[in-house]
Design an enzyme around this catalytic site. Structure first.
Site, PDB file in Angstrom:
ATOM      1  CB  SER A  23      55.273  38.863  52.709  1.00 28.47           C
ATOM      2  OG  SER A  23      55.896  40.045  52.285  1.00 28.47           O
ATOM      3  CG  ASP A 331      59.196  44.833  48.955  1.00 25.80           C
ATOM      4  OD1 ASP A 331      58.912  46.043  49.083  1.00 25.80           O
ATOM      5  OD2 ASP A 331      58.541  43.929  49.500  1.00 25.80           O
ATOM      6  CE  LYS A 358      57.521  49.622  49.420  1.00 20.42           C
ATOM      7  NZ  LYS A 358      56.297  48.773  49.474  1.00 20.42           N
ATOM      8  NE  ARG A 362      62.753  50.929  50.060  1.00 21.20           N
ATOM      9  CZ  ARG A 362      62.039  49.896  50.470  1.00 21.20           C
ATOM     10  NH1 ARG A 362      61.253  49.258  49.603  1.00 21.20           N
ATOM     11  NH2 ARG A 362      62.110  49.488  51.718  1.00 21.20           N
ATOM     12  NE  ARG A 409      62.371  45.531  50.836  1.00 19.89           N
ATOM     13  CZ  ARG A 409      62.479  44.290  51.302  1.00 19.89           C
ATOM     14  NH1 ARG A 409      63.600  43.629  51.103  1.00 19.89           N
ATOM     15  NH2 ARG A 409      61.487  43.726  51.964  1.00 19.89           N
TER      16      ARG A 409
END
Length: 449
Positions: A23, A331, A358, A362, A409
């Site tokens: 980020s 996240d 996302k 998720r 992720r």
């Protein structure tokens, strides 16, 4: 497709130095490009997302070069030095690239078409396009119904220039949306005000201050003054990515006879939810001052706090994560779901519906995979368009055939779950991990030898 097999380990020991925070690195590229002269970015990560941002600015006329493996030199051209690209700009699957670039392009006096990868093209963009239109940008996008309302998606065409300041109260907490408006505010004639429903990560605000922008922040309100040139700090260091560190923090906590030290990790208050929640879960975590030698004269990007994180094997207990906490660990929720599956008692994650939009859904990817491994997990829909995840911890997980769903992720979370499970866990495809953390598997193999 790159399949991967994970088996349980008896203990884990070691130190880890991570590449720079994703980020922060996006924002370092953007503001370095919009300032004048040379900026050196140290500990720059070579993940796909950050390279998409770098490639986008190269197409807009910015020159850069790698000085070392992890050092990037950018020659900025000032706020109005970007040039019209020869064709569309492809941003891959990087949502940060797309949304923040929209804010920058809103201030440019030329038209650009932004094209995204298949997954990102399904993610909603109206939350960004609406405030930018109200500032005067002309934006065209693909419109389609999503979840009973009309929504906007990439590809998106932007024609900017002559922006006016706005006072915008954000309906949804999103650091990306906030950042897009603040970047557009650099080009507005006056003061742009953004008010958040709850505070989100403030990487953009910190970086803007580091580049001498006219920005003030108080509580949930951020004010930026437009038409003020940016001044580069010349030399910045990007601390390690806490979202990447989260996988190893949880791994050490749920593994037997383990201790891991993660060095020089970003400890931004807006991102520290993972540490706070794990400590509530009884994780043995100690945060110390950074081991980085400050005498080297490198400025930590945007004045970001950082430190070393030391984690030992722990007996975790269930936790309740409230809706207001979600933005600070959005996240990290997938890997926290793994931790909760092995904790004593019940865990409740409230108001997590944002996980549906996302890189993949998720909630679906994680619940489907963890159920295959024997977790006790349920999703509850409330009457307020919110979703909660309820997890009752089990004594141990079992190896299974699971899917990454093309999501980095999810893939990394399942690898960590597999290391704590009995038997072998087969992940169908881990190539998606390169999106954010290309060194993940290499570090994992080194720790588990």
């Amino acid at each position: 497709m790159t399949p991967f097999v994970v088996r349980s380990v008896s203990s884990l020991k070691g130190q880890i130095n991570l590449s720079g925070d994703k980020s922060i690195s996006h924002r370092a590229i953007i503001l370095s490009s919009l300032s004048s002269g040379l900026t050196r970015i140290n500990n720059f990560p070579s993940n796909k997302d950050c390279l998409e941002t770098l490639g986008a600015f190269a197409k807009l006329g910015i020159k850069f070069k790698k000085e070392k493996k992890d050092t990037l030199l950018i020659i900025g051209k000032g706020l109005f030095g970007l040039r019209k690209p020869k064709g569309p700009i492809f941003v891959g699957e990087s949502g940060t690239t797309l949304r923040l670039l929209l804010g920058v392009l809103a201030g440019q006096d030329f038209e650009v078409k932004l094209i995204a990868g298949s997954s990102l093209s399904k993610r909603p963009m109206r939350r960004v396009t609406e405030p930018l239109r109200s500032m005067g940008a002309k934006i065209r996008s693909r419109i389609k119904e999503q979840r009973s309302k009309m929504e906007e998606f990439a590809p998106i065409v932007v024609r900017g220039g002559a922006l006016k300041p706005i006072a915008y109260r954000m309906p949804v907490a999103s650091a990306q949306v906030k950042s897009a408006i603040l970047l557009a505010g650099l080009y507005a004639n006056g003061k742009t005000v953004v008010t958040e429903p709850v505070p989100t990560r403030d990487h953009t605000e910190r970086m803007l201050k580091s580049f001498k922008a006219g920005l003030k922040a108080s509580g949930n309100k951020i004010v930026i003054k437009g038409n003020k040139g940016l001044v580069s700090p010349k030399d910045i260091y990007v601390p390690g990515d806490i979202s990447s560190a989260a996988f190893f923090v949880v791994l050490a906590a749920i593994s037997r006879n383990s201790e891991i030290c993660l060095r020089n990790i970003s400890l931004n208050p807006g991102r520290g939810g993972i540490i706070t929640v794990l400590k509530r879960m009884n994780a043995d975590i100690r945060v110390t001052s950074s081991s980085l030698d400050s005498a080297r004269g490198r400025q930590v990007a945007g004045g970001e706090p950082m430190g070393d994180v030391i984690v030992k094997s722990s007996r975790l207990k269930g936790v309740t994560i409230n809706k207001k906490e979600v933005p600070s660990l959005i996240d990290e929720l997938p890997i926290l779901m793994v931790a909760a599956s092995l904790a004593r008692g019940r865990s409740i994650f409230k108001g997590v519906q944002e996980l549906r939009v996302k890189e993949t859904d998720r909630i679906k990817s994680m619940t489907e995979n963890l159920l295959k491994m024997g977790a006790d997990i349920k999703v509850i829909e409330t009457g307020h368009l919110e979703e909660h995840i309820v997890i009752k911890g089990v004594e141990c997980l079992g190896g299974a055939k699971v899917k990454s769903f093309g999501d980095h992720r999810t893939a990394m979370s399942m690898a960590i779950a597999g290391l704590a499970a009995e038997g072998a866990t087969y992940i169908d495809d881990v190539s998606c991990i390169k999106k954010s953390f290309p060194e993940f598997l290499r570090i994992l193999k080194r720790l588990t030898r």
